[in-house]
Motif scaffolding. Structure first.
Motif, PDB file in Angstrom:
ATOM      1  N   PRO A 204       0.800  -1.216  -0.054  1.00  0.00           N
ATOM      2  CA  PRO A 204       0.102  -0.006   0.007  1.00  0.00           C
ATOM      3  C   PRO A 204       0.740   1.181   0.066  1.00  0.00           C
ATOM      4  O   PRO A 204       1.881   1.194   0.590  1.00  0.00           O
ATOM      5  CB  PRO A 204      -0.748  -0.018   1.510  1.00  0.00           C
ATOM      6  CG  PRO A 204      -0.018  -1.098   2.199  1.00  0.00           C
ATOM      7  CD  PRO A 204       0.851  -1.990   1.351  1.00  0.00           C
ATOM      8  N   THR A 205       0.365   2.277  -0.674  1.00  0.00           N
ATOM      9  CA  THR A 205       0.920   3.703  -0.594  1.00  0.00           C
ATOM     10  C   THR A 205       0.729   4.434   0.690  1.00  0.00           C
ATOM     11  O   THR A 205      -0.171   3.717   1.677  1.00  0.00           O
ATOM     12  CB  THR A 205       0.692   4.654  -1.694  1.00  0.00           C
ATOM     13  OG1 THR A 205      -0.904   4.516  -1.576  1.00  0.00           O
ATOM     14  CG2 THR A 205       0.826   4.126  -2.992  1.00  0.00           C
ATOM     15  N   PRO A 206       1.406   5.510   1.158  1.00  0.00           N
ATOM     16  CA  PRO A 206       1.329   5.877   2.315  1.00  0.00           C
ATOM     17  C   PRO A 206      -0.248   6.289   2.638  1.00  0.00           C
ATOM     18  O   PRO A 206      -0.764   6.166   3.943  1.00  0.00           O
ATOM     19  CB  PRO A 206       1.834   7.297   2.277  1.00  0.00           C
ATOM     20  CG  PRO A 206       3.112   6.816   1.448  1.00  0.00           C
ATOM     21  CD  PRO A 206       2.735   5.974   0.372  1.00  0.00           C
ATOM     22  N   ILE A 207      -1.146   6.866   1.695  1.00  0.00           N
ATOM     23  CA  ILE A 207      -2.511   7.115   2.073  1.00  0.00           C
ATOM     24  C   ILE A 207      -3.316   5.819   2.047  1.00  0.00           C
ATOM     25  O   ILE A 207      -4.242   6.067   3.044  1.00  0.00           O
ATOM     26  CB  ILE A 207      -2.894   8.213   0.799  1.00  0.00           C
ATOM     27  CG1 ILE A 207      -4.404   8.518   1.157  1.00  0.00           C
ATOM     28  CG2 ILE A 207      -3.118   7.402  -0.322  1.00  0.00           C
ATOM     29  CD1 ILE A 207      -4.419   9.465   2.206  1.00  0.00           C
ATOM     30  N   GLN A 208      -2.850   4.889   1.584  1.00  0.00           N
ATOM     31  CA  GLN A 208      -3.512   3.542   1.624  1.00  0.00           C
ATOM     32  C   GLN A 208      -3.173   2.856   2.954  1.00  0.00           C
ATOM     33  O   GLN A 208      -4.114   2.353   3.762  1.00  0.00           O
ATOM     34  CB  GLN A 208      -3.413   2.780   0.563  1.00  0.00           C
ATOM     35  CG  GLN A 208      -3.777   3.028  -0.787  1.00  0.00           C
ATOM     36  CD  GLN A 208      -3.069   2.501  -2.009  1.00  0.00           C
ATOM     37  OE1 GLN A 208      -2.285   1.569  -1.827  1.00  0.00           O
ATOM     38  NE2 GLN A 208      -3.637   2.748  -3.163  1.00  0.00           N
ATOM     39  N   LEU A 209      -1.923   3.295   3.215  1.00  0.00           N
ATOM     40  CA  LEU A 209      -1.613   2.449   4.418  1.00  0.00           C
ATOM     41  C   LEU A 209      -2.344   2.803   5.809  1.00  0.00           C
ATOM     42  O   LEU A 209      -2.609   2.091   6.699  1.00  0.00           O
ATOM     43  CB  LEU A 209      -0.044   2.624   4.787  1.00  0.00           C
ATOM     44  CG  LEU A 209       0.885   2.239   5.855  1.00  0.00           C
ATOM     45  CD1 LEU A 209       2.321   1.730   5.207  1.00  0.00           C
ATOM     46  CD2 LEU A 209       1.097   3.339   7.000  1.00  0.00           C
ATOM     47  N   GLN A 210      -2.494   4.161   5.872  1.00  0.00           N
ATOM     48  CA  GLN A 210      -3.361   4.569   7.022  1.00  0.00           C
ATOM     49  C   GLN A 210      -4.911   4.911   6.709  1.00  0.00           C
ATOM     50  O   GLN A 210      -5.780   4.712   7.566  1.00  0.00           O
ATOM     51  CB  GLN A 210      -2.747   6.214   7.422  1.00  0.00           C
ATOM     52  CG  GLN A 210      -3.590   6.713   8.360  1.00  0.00           C
ATOM     53  CD  GLN A 210      -3.558   5.946   9.925  1.00  0.00           C
ATOM     54  OE1 GLN A 210      -2.298   5.941  10.537  1.00  0.00           O
ATOM     55  NE2 GLN A 210      -4.360   5.460  10.441  1.00  0.00           N
ATOM     56  N   GLY A 211      -5.150   4.996   5.268  1.00  0.00           N
ATOM     57  CA  GLY A 211      -6.439   5.517   5.063  1.00  0.00           C
ATOM     58  C   GLY A 211      -7.506   4.356   5.029  1.00  0.00           C
ATOM     59  O   GLY A 211      -8.643   4.307   5.440  1.00  0.00           O
ATOM     60  N   ILE A 212      -7.083   3.114   4.437  1.00  0.00           N
ATOM     61  CA  ILE A 212      -7.962   1.831   4.439  1.00  0.00           C
ATOM     62  C   ILE A 212      -8.390   1.348   5.670  1.00  0.00           C
ATOM     63  O   ILE A 212      -9.513   1.312   5.994  1.00  0.00           O
ATOM     64  CB  ILE A 212      -7.245   0.890   3.477  1.00  0.00           C
ATOM     65  CG1 ILE A 212      -7.199   1.444   2.059  1.00  0.00           C
ATOM     66  CG2 ILE A 212      -7.999  -0.483   3.381  1.00  0.00           C
ATOM     67  CD1 ILE A 212      -6.290   0.553   0.939  1.00  0.00           C
ATOM     68  N   PRO A 213      -7.262   1.365   6.639  1.00  0.00           N
ATOM     69  CA  PRO A 213      -7.710   0.929   8.102  1.00  0.00           C
ATOM     70  C   PRO A 213      -8.594   1.702   8.677  1.00  0.00           C
ATOM     71  O   PRO A 213      -9.611   1.429   9.328  1.00  0.00           O
ATOM     72  CB  PRO A 213      -6.293   0.628   8.782  1.00  0.00           C
ATOM     73  CG  PRO A 213      -5.270   0.303   7.825  1.00  0.00           C
ATOM     74  CD  PRO A 213      -5.661   1.262   6.449  1.00  0.00           C
ATOM     75  N   THR A 214      -8.351   3.045   8.562  1.00  0.00           N
ATOM     76  CA  THR A 214      -9.275   4.152   9.112  1.00  0.00           C
ATOM     77  C   THR A 214     -10.807   3.822   8.614  1.00  0.00           C
ATOM     78  O   THR A 214     -11.719   3.854   9.312  1.00  0.00           O
ATOM     79  CB  THR A 214      -8.871   5.451   8.905  1.00  0.00           C
ATOM     80  OG1 THR A 214      -7.580   5.660   9.346  1.00  0.00           O
ATOM     81  CG2 THR A 214      -9.704   6.742   9.414  1.00  0.00           C
TER      82      THR A 214
END
Length: 617
Positions: A204-214
């Protein structure tokens, strides 16, 4: 002449035998004076008590003097005009301002303007606003079932912070879900993981790394990341998983749904997002383990009857532009009664002056609480603050500064005279192999550039707002397929469109708003690849725009040409800090001279004039 008899009012009658206690008894003057003396003594004026007893006439004189003084003050107050008071306030303010620096004055003026243009109503349905309904907790859905793997949950907050720091992720909010480094730990179905691997999307890219779990946790999100960073997957995947969960519980039938809506500001972006959703849903249902999900594209320029087969089965996901979505909702083609998910791509445009009323209209069709996600590459402070007020316990996920340029793009700014642009354009096309995008702010200029390139033997297509939907779709399809080498476009193609193979973007005319420039150069350097952006500027480019460009280049560590370096910032001499404009995010100006705000106010005045003129005959 007989005199008329004067009528007199009847004489009052007195009931001397009345025993009612409501009448006050008569108190002699001497007794009243004694009571006044008693009050004075209780207030601590014992020193004057004896004197007042001996000289009662002095007490009367003192009372008369006090009454005269009070009357005099009342007369002065009445004679005092509002103009005199205003002059005093102005003089007082001027005295206070004289003690402040020029920088402090400018910052206060900017704060006053920002306060004046703040939106008064938060984003909510009319029913919620009318009833004063306020949600305090995140939406209770299947996200209560989802949770990260145990080894991630057991990590300390310091470890989570270190991982975010490694990928330059900034977060704000309460009870922020942990970042997850691998797709498999997000508990994504194997079918989608295999498809992502086939497209060389492994981590995952940085925005996916935090955004998807959120998003999986059911939280409202404000997601900010540079262009080409994978935001589409970050907000589409949670919706697909939510729709899959609802369909697995009880299959949808005609008239049910949708579960979620993705709103886009342009048809091209809506069409691209829809294609991604359909592709990922097809990959999910390919092996037969999961039920098929129905997606609807709802935008202007296409016939909705062509998608009647989708609406006859029940809807899971709708990707739409605001105007057509409102039309479908008003005609009751489908409802938002069971909609639990609302995402706005390029959210700063969606809730800005251009679309804000449309978005509020759409919100009025919701009947229950929903999870709201706002994603964009540029989201100025004004929009961020407005979003925080509208969302429920939102989590802000920021990868880099909002409005910053993609660091994978080499920015080259060249001074080119207006009459030499066309000729120099051919030279710039030799820098890299095709495909190449050329941006211009003027529709007529877009057509002129395309015609010139065709005459020179260059395979080029054009796209702008005045083209028909068929022409726009043909241009994008032929450009993506490689049948055409160059696309000449207005700003309509700068927002969110993904052309993964583009190595070069040429900005023929520099846009006034630096936000548009950031989006335009973001068409290259996507998904970790590098690209080049060549920008033409000259005497026709406003100095304020050049100053914004200068600061943007400096922030990204790019080479600043000498003619840009020589431009001085007038705010620096006043000691004003360069925090950036809260309306457009530009670093070279404040809100008092923001081109975006000026343009919005100009459009608003034009609409008011049109409304006023339309009332006559």
């Amino acid at each position: 002449m007989q005199k008329r008899r004067r009528l007199r009012s009847p004489s009052p009658t007195y009931n001397l035998d009345n025993d009612d206690d409501s009448y006050e008894p008569y108190i002699p003057v001497a007794q009243r004076r004694q009571e006044k003396l008693a009050k004075l003594s209780t207030l601590g004026v014992n020193a004057n008590k004896n004197r007042a007893k001996e000289h009662p006439e002095e007490l009367d004189e003192q009372e008369d003097a006090l009454e005269e003084e009070e009357m005099r003050r009342e007369i002065v107050r009445k004679e005092r005009t509002l103009l005199m008071e205003a002059q005093e306030v102005h003089l007082k303010k001027a005295a206070e301002d004289s003690k402040k620096s020029a920088g402090e004055k400018a910052e206060e003026a900017d704060a006053e303007i920002l306060e004046a243009i703040k939106s008064r109503r938060k984003l909510a349905s009319d029913m919620e606003l009318a009833r004063g309904i306020t949600y305090t907790e995140s939406l209770k859905t299947r996200h209560d079932i989802w949770r990260p793997p145990k080894y991630i949950r057991e990590r300390s907050e310091a470890q989570h912070h270190a991982l975010r720091g490694k990928f330059h992720i900034l977060v704000e909010g309460d009870d922020i879900p942990p970042p997850i480094e691998h797709f498999v730990d997000m508990k994504i179905p194997e079918a989608i993981l295999e498809y992502l691997k086939s497209k060389r999307i492994v981590t995952p890219t940085p925005i996916q790394l935090q955004g998807i779990p959120t998003a999986f946790s059911g939280r409202d999100i404000i997601g900010i990341a540079f262009t080409g960073s994978g935001k589409t997957l970050a907000f589409c995947l949670p919706l697909i998983m939510l729709a899959l969960e609802e369909e697995s519980k009880l299959p949808f039938v005609r008239g049910e749904g949708p579960v979620g809506i993705i709103l886009c500001p342009s048809r091209e972006l809506a069409n691209q997002t829809y294609e991604n959703v359909v592709t990922w849903c097809a990959a999910l249902a390919k092996d037969g383990k999961y039920p098929p999900l129905n997606s609807l594209l709802c935008m202007g320029g296409i016939s909705m009857s062509d998608q009647s087969h989708v609406m006859s089965k029940g809807l899971h996901i709708v990707v739409a532009t605001p105007g057509r979505l409102i039309d479908m909702l008003e005609k009751k083609k489908f409802t938002l009664d069971s909609c639990k998910y609302l995402c706005m791509d390029e959210a700063d445009r969606m809730i800005d002056l251009g679309f804000e009323e449309d978005v509020r209209n759409i919100m009025s069709f919701f009947k229950h609480q929903r999870q709201t996600l706002l994603f964009s590459a540029t989201m100025p402070r004004k929009i961020q603050e407005f979003a925080r007020e509208s969302l429920i316990k939102p989590v802000l996920v920021n990868v880099g500064r909002a409005g910053a340029a993609n660091l994978d793009v080499l920015q080259v700014v060249e001074y080119v005279k207006q009459e030499a642009k066309m000729v120099y354009l051919l030279e710039c096309l030799q820098k890299t192999p095709p495909p190449v995008i050329i941006f211009s702010e003027n529709k007529n200029e877009v057509d002129d550039i395309q015609e010139y390139l065709l005459l020179k033997g260059v395979e080029a297509v054009a796209i702008h707002g005045s083209k028909t939907q068929e022409e726009r779709q043909y241009a994008i399809k032929s450009f993506k397929s490689g049948a055409k080498d160059v696309m000449v476009a207005s700003g309509v193609a700068s927002k969110g469109l993904d052309f993964s193979e583009i190595q070069h973007v040429i900005i023929f005319s520099m846009p006034k708003e630096i936000e548009d420039y950031v989006h335009q150069i973001g068409r290259t350097g996507r998904s970790g690849k590098t690209g080049i952006a060549t920008t033409f500027v000259n005497m026709n480019t406003p100095e304020q725009t050049l100053l914004d460009l200068k600061y943007l280049l400096m922030e990204a560590g790019q080479k600043v040409p000498p003619f840009l370096s020589s431009i001085d910032d007038p705010r620096a001499a006043q000691g004003v800090s360069s925090k950036g404009c809260p309306v457009c995010g530009g670093l070279g100006h404040g809100i008092s001279n923001c081109p975006k705000l000026e343009d919005a106010q100009r459009r608003q005045m034009a609409s008011h004039r049109a409304t006023d003129d339309g009332g006559g005959y």
